[in-house]
Design a protein around this motif. Sequence first.
Motif, PDB file in Angstrom:
ATOM      1  N   PHE A   1      13.758   0.986  15.021  1.00 25.93           N
ATOM      2  CA  PHE A   1      12.636   0.271  15.632  1.00 25.93           C
ATOM      3  C   PHE A   1      11.955  -0.595  14.568  1.00 25.93           C
ATOM      4  O   PHE A   1      10.906  -0.221  14.027  1.00 25.93           O
ATOM      5  CB  PHE A   1      11.635   1.255  16.242  1.00 25.93           C
ATOM      6  N   PRO A   2      12.536  -1.734  14.228  1.00 27.30           N
ATOM      7  CA  PRO A   2      12.031  -2.570  13.116  1.00 27.30           C
ATOM      8  C   PRO A   2      10.568  -2.959  13.255  1.00 27.30           C
ATOM      9  O   PRO A   2       9.917  -3.249  12.246  1.00 27.30           O
ATOM     10  CB  PRO A   2      12.937  -3.801  13.166  1.00 27.30           C
ATOM     11  N   GLU A   3      10.070  -2.980  14.467  1.00 26.61           N
ATOM     12  CA  GLU A   3       8.661  -3.348  14.646  1.00 26.61           C
ATOM     13  C   GLU A   3       7.726  -2.248  14.135  1.00 26.61           C
ATOM     14  O   GLU A   3       6.545  -2.497  13.876  1.00 26.61           O
ATOM     15  CB  GLU A   3       8.366  -3.647  16.112  1.00 26.61           C
ATOM     16  N   GLU A   4       8.259  -1.029  13.979  1.00 27.70           N
ATOM     17  CA  GLU A   4       7.481   0.080  13.420  1.00 27.70           C
ATOM     18  C   GLU A   4       7.558  -0.016  11.896  1.00 27.70           C
ATOM     19  O   GLU A   4       8.570   0.323  11.283  1.00 27.70           O
ATOM     20  CB  GLU A   4       8.033   1.425  13.903  1.00 27.70           C
ATOM     21  N   LYS A   5       6.494  -0.493  11.266  1.00 29.14           N
ATOM     22  CA  LYS A   5       6.541  -0.729   9.824  1.00 29.14           C
ATOM     23  C   LYS A   5       5.163  -0.549   9.205  1.00 29.14           C
ATOM     24  O   LYS A   5       4.134  -0.577   9.891  1.00 29.14           O
ATOM     25  CB  LYS A   5       7.075  -2.128   9.523  1.00 29.14           C
ATOM     26  N   VAL A   6       5.177  -0.402   7.884  1.00 27.61           N
ATOM     27  CA  VAL A   6       3.949  -0.334   7.107  1.00 27.61           C
ATOM     28  C   VAL A   6       4.144  -1.193   5.863  1.00 27.61           C
ATOM     29  O   VAL A   6       5.181  -1.137   5.209  1.00 27.61           O
ATOM     30  CB  VAL A   6       3.582   1.119   6.731  1.00 27.61           C
ATOM     31  N   TYR A   7       3.154  -2.021   5.557  1.00 31.15           N
ATOM     32  CA  TYR A   7       3.270  -2.940   4.431  1.00 31.15           C
ATOM     33  C   TYR A   7       2.908  -2.238   3.118  1.00 31.15           C
ATOM     34  O   TYR A   7       2.101  -1.296   3.086  1.00 31.15           O
ATOM     35  CB  TYR A   7       2.380  -4.158   4.653  1.00 31.15           C
ATOM     36  N   TYR A   8       3.520  -2.729   2.033  1.00 34.33           N
ATOM     37  CA  TYR A   8       3.250  -2.157   0.717  1.00 34.33           C
ATOM     38  C   TYR A   8       1.755  -2.134   0.414  1.00 34.33           C
ATOM     39  O   TYR A   8       1.235  -1.171  -0.172  1.00 34.33           O
ATOM     40  CB  TYR A   8       3.959  -2.971  -0.380  1.00 34.33           C
ATOM     41  N   SER A   9       1.068  -3.194   0.783  1.00 28.98           N
ATOM     42  CA  SER A   9      -0.368  -3.285   0.480  1.00 28.98           C
ATOM     43  C   SER A   9      -1.162  -2.172   1.152  1.00 28.98           C
ATOM     44  O   SER A   9      -2.251  -1.815   0.692  1.00 28.98           O
ATOM     45  CB  SER A   9      -0.910  -4.646   0.916  1.00 28.98           C
ATOM     46  N   GLU A  10      -0.616  -1.600   2.237  1.00 30.64           N
ATOM     47  CA  GLU A  10      -1.314  -0.533   2.950  1.00 30.64           C
ATOM     48  C   GLU A  10      -1.150   0.825   2.279  1.00 30.64           C
ATOM     49  O   GLU A  10      -1.955   1.733   2.513  1.00 30.64           O
ATOM     50  CB  GLU A  10      -0.812  -0.451   4.385  1.00 30.64           C
ATOM     51  N   ILE A  11      -0.087   0.965   1.453  1.00 36.70           N
ATOM     52  CA  ILE A  11       0.192   2.279   0.867  1.00 36.70           C
ATOM     53  C   ILE A  11       0.208   2.260  -0.665  1.00 36.70           C
ATOM     54  O   ILE A  11       0.421   3.285  -1.300  1.00 36.70           O
ATOM     55  CB  ILE A  11       1.545   2.841   1.371  1.00 36.70           C
ATOM     56  N   ALA A  12      -0.037   1.087  -1.263  1.00 32.42           N
ATOM     57  CA  ALA A  12       0.114   0.939  -2.710  1.00 32.42           C
ATOM     58  C   ALA A  12      -0.738   1.914  -3.506  1.00 32.42           C
ATOM     59  O   ALA A  12      -0.286   2.462  -4.530  1.00 32.42           O
ATOM     60  CB  ALA A  12      -0.211  -0.494  -3.121  1.00 32.42           C
ATOM     61  N   VAL A  13      -1.967   2.137  -3.090  1.00 30.14           N
ATOM     62  CA  VAL A  13      -2.839   3.070  -3.798  1.00 30.14           C
ATOM     63  C   VAL A  13      -3.282   4.207  -2.879  1.00 30.14           C
ATOM     64  O   VAL A  13      -4.265   4.891  -3.149  1.00 30.14           O
ATOM     65  CB  VAL A  13      -4.070   2.339  -4.387  1.00 30.14           C
ATOM     66  N   GLY A  14      -2.565   4.401  -1.798  1.00 27.34           N
ATOM     67  CA  GLY A  14      -2.882   5.459  -0.840  1.00 27.34           C
ATOM     68  C   GLY A  14      -3.114   4.871   0.546  1.00 27.34           C
ATOM     69  O   GLY A  14      -3.687   3.781   0.678  1.00 27.34           O
ATOM     70  N   TYR A  15      -2.659   5.589   1.577  1.00 28.05           N
ATOM     71  CA  TYR A  15      -2.809   5.111   2.955  1.00 28.05           C
ATOM     72  C   TYR A  15      -4.044   5.769   3.585  1.00 28.05           C
ATOM     73  O   TYR A  15      -4.304   6.963   3.380  1.00 28.05           O
ATOM     74  CB  TYR A  15      -1.571   5.472   3.768  1.00 28.05           C
ATOM     75  N   THR A  16      -4.799   4.965   4.338  1.00 30.69           N
ATOM     76  CA  THR A  16      -5.996   5.480   5.017  1.00 30.69           C
ATOM     77  C   THR A  16      -5.818   5.384   6.521  1.00 30.69           C
ATOM     78  O   THR A  16      -5.550   4.299   7.067  1.00 30.69           O
ATOM     79  CB  THR A  16      -7.248   4.676   4.610  1.00 30.69           C
ATOM     80  N   TYR A  17      -5.948   6.545   7.222  1.00 30.91           N
ATOM     81  CA  TYR A  17      -5.877   6.571   8.686  1.00 30.91           C
ATOM     82  C   TYR A  17      -7.168   5.988   9.276  1.00 30.91           C
ATOM     83  O   TYR A  17      -8.202   5.923   8.590  1.00 30.91           O
ATOM     84  CB  TYR A  17      -5.693   8.012   9.170  1.00 30.91           C
ATOM     85  N   PRO A  18      -7.106   5.579  10.542  1.00 30.11           N
ATOM     86  CA  PRO A  18      -8.300   5.013  11.187  1.00 30.11           C
ATOM     87  C   PRO A  18      -9.522   5.923  11.111  1.00 30.11           C
ATOM     88  O   PRO A  18     -10.661   5.442  11.068  1.00 30.11           O
ATOM     89  CB  PRO A  18      -7.838   4.805  12.633  1.00 30.11           C
ATOM     90  N   ASN A  19      -9.286   7.232  11.082  1.00 30.61           N
ATOM     91  CA  ASN A  19     -10.432   8.146  11.043  1.00 30.61           C
ATOM     92  C   ASN A  19     -10.959   8.387   9.634  1.00 30.61           C
ATOM     93  O   ASN A  19     -11.864   9.175   9.425  1.00 30.61           O
ATOM     94  CB  ASN A  19     -10.063   9.485  11.693  1.00 30.61           C
ATOM     95  N   GLY A  20     -10.340   7.726   8.660  1.00 33.23           N
ATOM     96  CA  GLY A  20     -10.810   7.847   7.285  1.00 33.23           C
ATOM     97  C   GLY A  20     -10.021   8.798   6.424  1.00 33.23           C
ATOM     98  O   GLY A  20     -10.214   8.831   5.192  1.00 33.23           O
ATOM     99  N   ASN A  21      -9.105   9.581   7.012  1.00 37.53           N
ATOM    100  CA  ASN A  21      -8.270  10.466   6.205  1.00 37.53           C
ATOM    101  C   ASN A  21      -7.332   9.645   5.316  1.00 37.53           C
ATOM    102  O   ASN A  21      -6.828   8.595   5.714  1.00 37.53           O
ATOM    103  CB  ASN A  21      -7.420  11.380   7.093  1.00 37.53           C
ATOM    104  N   GLY A  22      -7.114  10.138   4.101  1.00 35.44           N
ATOM    105  CA  GLY A  22      -6.224   9.440   3.178  1.00 35.44           C
ATOM    106  C   GLY A  22      -5.056  10.307   2.762  1.00 35.44           C
ATOM    107  O   GLY A  22      -5.168  11.528   2.653  1.00 35.44           O
ATOM    108  N   ILE A  23      -3.901   9.681   2.529  1.00 35.58           N
ATOM    109  CA  ILE A  23      -2.717  10.386   2.011  1.00 35.58           C
ATOM    110  C   ILE A  23      -2.078   9.526   0.924  1.00 35.58           C
ATOM    111  O   ILE A  23      -2.339   8.336   0.802  1.00 35.58           O
ATOM    112  CB  ILE A  23      -1.674  10.670   3.118  1.00 35.58           C
ATOM    113  N   GLY A  24      -1.188  10.169   0.152  1.00 34.53           N
ATOM    114  CA  GLY A  24      -0.468   9.438  -0.884  1.00 34.53           C
ATOM    115  C   GLY A  24      -1.331   9.239  -2.109  1.00 34.53           C
ATOM    116  O   GLY A  24      -2.121  10.094  -2.499  1.00 34.53           O
TER     117      GLY A  24
END
Length: 782
Positions: free
Chosen positions: A581-604
């Motif tokens: 499903f190529p449309e399902e993607k995440v950009y490097y800029s979104e995870i470069a220093v950690g990913y933040t969910y809409p509710n504010g939770n962070g991972i990575g």
Amino acid sequence: MDYNYVGKGIPRIDGVEKVTGEAQYVQDISFKGMLYAKIKTSPYAHALIKSINTSKAKELPGVKAVLTGHEAYQKLGIYIVDKPILAVDKVRYFGEAVAAVAAVNIDIAERAIDLIEVEYEPLPVLLDVEEAVKPNAILIHPDLGNYKTIPGVFFPEANTNVSNHFKLKKGDIKKGFEESDLIIENKFYVPQILHVPMETHSVIAKWGTGDKIKIWSSAQSPFTLRNLFSIALNIPMENIEVIVPYIGGGFGGKAGIHLEPLIALLSKASNGKTVKFVATREEEISTLPCRQGLVATIKTGVKKSGKIIAEEIEYLWDAGAYADYGVNITRATGYSGAGPYDIENVKLDSETVYTNHLFGTAYRGFGHAEIFWAIERQMELVAKKLGMDSLEFRLKNLLRPGSITITGEPIHEQSGNVIKCIKTVADRIGWGKPKSEEEKALEKKTGKYRGKGIAVLHKAPAMPSNAATSAIVQMNEDGSLRFNVAGIDMGQGSYTAMAQIIAERLHLPIEKVHVVFETDTDEAPYDWQTVASRMTILAGNAVIEACNDLKEQIFDVAAIVLRAAKHDLALGDECVYVKQFPEEKVYYSEIAVGYTYPNGNGIGGPLIGRGNSIAQGLTILDQETGQGRPALDWTFGAHAMEVEVDTNTGDTKIIKIVTAIDVGKVINEMAVKGQIVGGVVQGVGTAISEELKYNKEGKLLTKSFVDYKIPTMQDLPGSIEVHCIETPQLDGPYGARGCAEHPMISITSAMGNAIADATGVELFETPFTAEKVYKALNEYKH
């Protein structure tokens, strides 16, 4: 978007900064209250220092420190510890530093140097390397037997002038000569020459409180510099910080350690003031190291069929006053000292010999340009004695898959193809094509005769098995990337090649890959040394491993964000996507220093990749036979040259040079061809004009570019044609192997062979000045 960067001709990523003047070198750096250093040098090549009076210099207003060898008493040496920071009790070459000052400006420092009074007692001078190895020769270093060295690797001979003796034996040399139908012996000579970097040696040092030392240097190998500095001055390594900004060329002359301890000691003597030293061009020529000279004797036994049966070789290296890298050059040229030829019986002795010349060090080719002058001239002369075409003769004897090198290493399909290299250049130069009657008539009429010459070459990196390197690649917040390797890019373009590898492997536009040019040992990942044409293969592999490490981290985070298995993910345009499903993607800029969910939770967290690489499988060589595995990889090549010799004047004009190097895989086409052309031109300089000259007292006569001639535009060949052969190296990044030093190897040989083809004159000494060629022509006629 196309991310296939490897193999393309990407412009140098440091090009704009350098051509606009934005790039900062040590010479550009200054600090408030900084002092300036100057050195006083010896007017004698060999003399006792009876006394040094520094009182007048110390009394001069503005002088903050004065040092002599008794204050700066420590010794330096990368392989043999034999060189004092400042001469103690005696000098061993013209231009050796005997005292140093630090003052508030250059003018005062120069005046202070003039006020230092030194009384000398001249000693006999030893300038001939063949005389230096005789049993009754005067000793340049009577204490050689007590010097520290690396046991089992280098073998100094006490009570002689030999600081290292490398021995190699393969087969039965006596039996080989007995079975030979023809035996040919010749002797060849190579003078010392200069590195001539655009930027001279430059150092800034500050000796801080708690013996914390900071050094800015135009050094090729900052970690080796830090290590040697620590050993020499007995300072903990963690107290020493070495910073290397941009470098204006090195060619081996800025490897190891040179002026850094002296400038640091001046800083210490100035109560911690920052001290700067920039070598003048005369100091660069007279005091800092050069390329060693060589006397080579080769005895070759052959069958009438053209097969080489036996070869006995002696290399006497003119190391000058101190060993420096010279002992390792002796070793490296020893284990490759018969060239890329399959010879069953070999006896080789390679010796580093002290003289009262300027001391030698590493230089592009690490001794191979010197030995191949002898090897490839000898091959030409042997072929002539056999009455055989020299190309045919070489093809009968060159290494090929199944061959065994003189150290016992097997040659495989992926080892590189020297036969393809020489066939390529021979074809492109028109080898074997006879001259027309019109061409012969024109030559006779004008006295200008044309000839062609060919020569092969090979070289492997000269390094120990622990010659490791490492790399760090780190994502920035916007998804761009910066990387850091501590191997120095001093103009060879290696950082651009690394950027291409990173951009391709991580699917980034190359414009978004940034290199940290300044190397700081407190911040950069470790690298052994920037020598031996090892950057592409070792740093390239380290960068690939760092990219793989970063890629795994990217997938770890993306798998959680995209709720997919890692094996279902792939890299896209600056993003990670789900394959199905190529449309399902995440950009490097979104995870470069950690990913933040809409509710504010962070991972990575910050994405940082780490990689390293080390030379695999190298062994210590047997002390008596030289057998073992010294080579990480062999790079082979060949040159063909056409020249025109004016027999009326001795002038030689280079019409065309064709070069083929088996690079394994081209990483950057523009950079590698630039490297090859640059190396060829540097080789032309050694062939036509470059030579250090001394008078009988050992005084250096070629102290400026008025007397020491480097090539100008009018000396360049009419045409330089470059061919990159690609036989992939199994353990190389994308199959690549190093080729930085190789293009200047055998240029002298090809030219000497071409002059002989044009005129019948056989030359045994470089360079081929008009005077030398004209004299040889006259001797040939008579």
